[in-house]
Design a protein around this motif. Structure first.
Motif, short mmCIF file in Angstrom:
data_model
loop_
_atom_site.label_atom_id
_atom_site.label_comp_id
_atom_site.label_asym_id
_atom_site.label_seq_id
_atom_site.Cartn_x
_atom_site.Cartn_y
_atom_site.Cartn_z
N GLY A 149 5.74 5.11 -13.18
CA GLY A 149 5.71 6.29 -12.25
C GLY A 149 5.38 6.12 -10.70
N LYS A 150 5.10 4.71 -10.50
CA LYS A 150 4.96 4.36 -9.05
C LYS A 150 5.70 3.06 -8.47
N GLU A 151 5.73 3.09 -7.42
CA GLU A 151 6.55 2.04 -6.59
C GLU A 151 5.59 0.92 -6.45
N LEU A 152 6.11 -0.36 -6.32
CA LEU A 152 5.23 -1.66 -6.35
C LEU A 152 4.52 -1.63 -5.28
N SER A 153 3.02 -1.87 -5.48
CA SER A 153 2.00 -2.14 -4.50
C SER A 153 1.12 -3.31 -4.95
N SER A 154 0.40 -3.54 -4.16
CA SER A 154 -0.87 -4.66 -4.46
C SER A 154 -2.06 -3.86 -4.80
N ASP A 155 -2.13 -2.53 -4.41
CA ASP A 155 -3.43 -1.78 -4.65
C ASP A 155 -4.12 -1.84 -5.93
N ALA A 156 -3.10 -1.95 -7.11
CA ALA A 156 -4.05 -1.76 -8.59
C ALA A 156 -4.38 -3.26 -8.84
N PHE A 157 -3.84 -4.32 -8.19
CA PHE A 157 -4.25 -5.55 -8.52
C PHE A 157 -5.44 -5.81 -7.70
N ILE A 158 -5.42 -5.44 -6.49
CA ILE A 158 -6.76 -5.58 -5.66
C ILE A 158 -8.00 -4.79 -6.27
N HIS A 159 -7.69 -3.80 -6.66
CA HIS A 159 -8.78 -2.75 -7.05
C HIS A 159 -9.20 -3.69 -8.24
N TYR A 160 -8.39 -4.10 -9.07
CA TYR A 160 -8.78 -4.82 -10.30
C TYR A 160 -9.75 -6.08 -10.06
N LEU A 161 -9.14 -6.91 -8.96
CA LEU A 161 -9.95 -8.08 -8.52
C LEU A 161 -11.32 -7.73 -8.11
N LYS A 162 -11.37 -6.75 -7.28
CA LYS A 162 -12.68 -6.33 -6.69
C LYS A 162 -13.66 -5.83 -7.52
N LYS A 163 -13.08 -5.24 -8.58
CA LYS A 163 -14.08 -4.54 -9.77
C LYS A 163 -14.46 -5.70 -10.67
N LYS A 164 -13.48 -6.59 -10.99
CA LYS A 164 -13.95 -7.54 -11.92
C LYS A 164 -14.84 -8.42 -11.11
N TYR A 165 -14.57 -9.06 -9.89
CA TYR A 165 -15.24 -10.31 -9.17
C TYR A 165 -16.01 -9.63 -8.30
N GLY A 166 -16.07 -8.56 -7.84
CA GLY A 166 -16.86 -8.20 -6.62
C GLY A 166 -18.39 -7.62 -7.32
#
Ligand SMILES: [Zn+2]
Length: 497
Positions: free
Chosen positions: A477-494
């Motif tokens: 339901g969304k257009e491509l963006s890097s938001d989800a991936f960045i959110h994922y990386l920050k949550k996992k590695y941050g």
């Protein structure tokens, strides 16, 4: 689905193209897994013949007029439009390049690939160089010929082959925040890891690793009655027929994780092919998923699922059963750290999830400049080593482990590398949606991987013939963006691993 008369007129050609493609895939699989050294040239010749047969179809005036008749039809259904568009690349190329030259280009790609296979184990970049230069000469010519309105450089045309509509300027924009995010996270993670116990990996023989491989494939839902696993220099997957999606792996005695994750990755590709609905084959849409869509599914299984906390109890148990009893006494936390240990290294395939995207950005920057004529083939080894030092802080020991490590550049799969990073971005978006819809992390914990696969079959794979921007909208339901991936990386590695 009711097709037009124009579609049915085209069908004999579509069947013939599929037949040659299947033969070509079969030969390629053999070439990479079983073909004896003395037979490499003759098998490569057999592959060339398939390409020549396909090229003859693409340049056949009757075929071209039938594709045009389909394209020009009013009220074209989306499936037929996408099919006609996908056929037009090769038609156009063969209109712009004489058949003889096109066949010469294909031969140069195979020859370069063949020489890469021979020279890589010998760390002989100079031996491969003349063949690679010839490959790149043709690649540049094709990319220049195929430039369309709105494209700024020949590399835009290389990208467009793999990902319709993709442009270098857009990639720069979408990759920049990812690069910044990793550059910020990396030193923090490396610093935090100093307090962890030192990473020590036991060496396991190939028999043990092979048993783990089959257990992982079974966990993932890979159907062995519609596939097979062999070894090759560079792991890959291919579809050879409707019910035949094969994969390969490469075992490492020094790091058992490398083969395990390449198997999960390649099976992630194959699952898509094993689970496409019949109507996609009826409509000749089964190969229209773009490189980034393919990499989305492989990398979703490999990383977001395969390296998640939710999968760790299952994976630890499989390691206990198939590798060794020492996993029994290991804490879950230590096991998770082994799997997710961050260490900048020269090798892309064995790299950790966090630094992986930097490996892609390095390749993207080099291949872009190579196709655009900013640099030449002979400049690549030095440039490669400099970028590895600058981005990842690592010294590259030699060309075999440096710029010759990947197969892609050897046969003009240039423009493919960005697909891996796009796959990360799409995969994070899809996982986010799956978490909302079916709480996928819980299903992974409960080992209900069949439900995960059912979801992908129903909500994702069936639409993968669409152009990527339409497909991701349909799935999330969304257009491509890097938001989800960045959110994922920050949550996992941050927050510490
Ligand atoms: Zn892949």
């Amino acid at each position: 689905m009711q097709h037009s008369a124009e579609f049915y007129a085209l069908e004999p050609y579509l069947k013939a193209l599929r037949h040659h493609r299947y033969l070509s895939s079969l030969i390629y699989y053999d070439l990479a897994t079983a073909c004896p050294e003395q037979s490499i040239s003759s098998e490569s010749e057999l592959m060339n013949e398939q390409d020549e047969e396909m090229a003859k179809i693409y340049s056949d005036p009757d075929f071209v007029s039938k594709v045009n008749a389909l394209r020009n039809r009013q009220e074209l259904i989306p499936e037929e439009k996408r099919l006609a568009d996908s056929l037009s690349y090769n038609i156009l190329l063969l209109q712009k390049m004489p058949l003889e030259e096109y066949v010469g280009a294909k031969k140069a790609f195979y020859k370069s690939n063949e020489m890469w296979r021979k020279c890589k184990p010998l760390n002989d970049f100079q031996g491969w160089l003349p063949y690679w230069k010839e490959c790149i000469r043709y690649a540049r010519k094709i990319d220049r010929l195929m430039m369309k309105e709105g494209m700024e450089t020949p590399y835009d045309s290389a990208l467009d082959q793999w990902e319709p509509g993709e442009r270098s300027q857009w990639l720069d924009e979408i990759f920049r925040p990812v690069k910044e995010c990793i550059k910020t996270l990396l030193p923090k993670v490396l610093d935090r890891q100093k307090s962890y116990p030192e990473l020590r990996l036991t060496s396991y023989d190939i028999d043990h690793q092979r048993r783990l491989a089959y257990a992982l494939l079974s966990w993932e839902g890979y159907d062995m009655s519609k596939g097979c696993l062999r070894e090759s220099l560079h792991p890959f997957s291919t579809d050879i027929a409707q019910f035949d999606a094969r994969i390969t792996t490469e075992y490492s005695l020094s790091d058992w994780r490398a083969a395990a994750y390449s198997e999960i990755h390649e099976a992630g590709h194959a699952l898509e092919f094993q689970n496409k609905p019949q109507e996609m084959y009826d409509n000749y849409l089964e190969t229209l998923n773009t490189a980034a869509i393919c990499e989305t599914h492989s990398r979703l299984y490999e990383n977001i699922i395969g390296k998640s906390k939710s999968f760790m109890p299952t994976f630890k148990r499989l390691c206990e059963e198939h590798l060794g009893k020492e996993f029994q006494t290991m804490s879950r936390e230590d096991f998770y750290r082994i799997i997710n240990y961050v260490k900048p290294i020269p090798n892309r395939c064995d790299s950790d999830e966090l630094t992986y995207s930097l490996h892609i950005i390095i390749r993207y920057e080099i291949e872009r400049d190579l196709i655009n004529g900013v640099i030449e083939c002979e400049d690549v080894p030095v440039l490669w080593n400099e970028k590895y030092k600058e981005y990842l802080g690592v010294d590259v020991p030699n060309d075999a482990e440096g710029c010759m490590q990947d197969i892609h550049w050897s046969d003009n799969e240039i423009g493919y590398f960005p697909s891996y990073l796009l796959g990360n971005l799409y995969g994070a978006m899809i996982y986010e949606k799956m978490e909302e819809d079916i709480q996928v992390s819980r299903l992974i914990e409960q080992e209900k991987m069949d439900e995960v696969l059912s979801y992908l079959k129903e909500h994702d794979y069936r639409y993968d013939w669409m152009e990527p921007n339409q497909w991701i909208k349909k799935v999330t339901g969304k257009e491509l963006s890097s938001d989800a991936f960045i959110h994922y990386l920050k949550k996992k590695y941050g927050e510490g691993i």
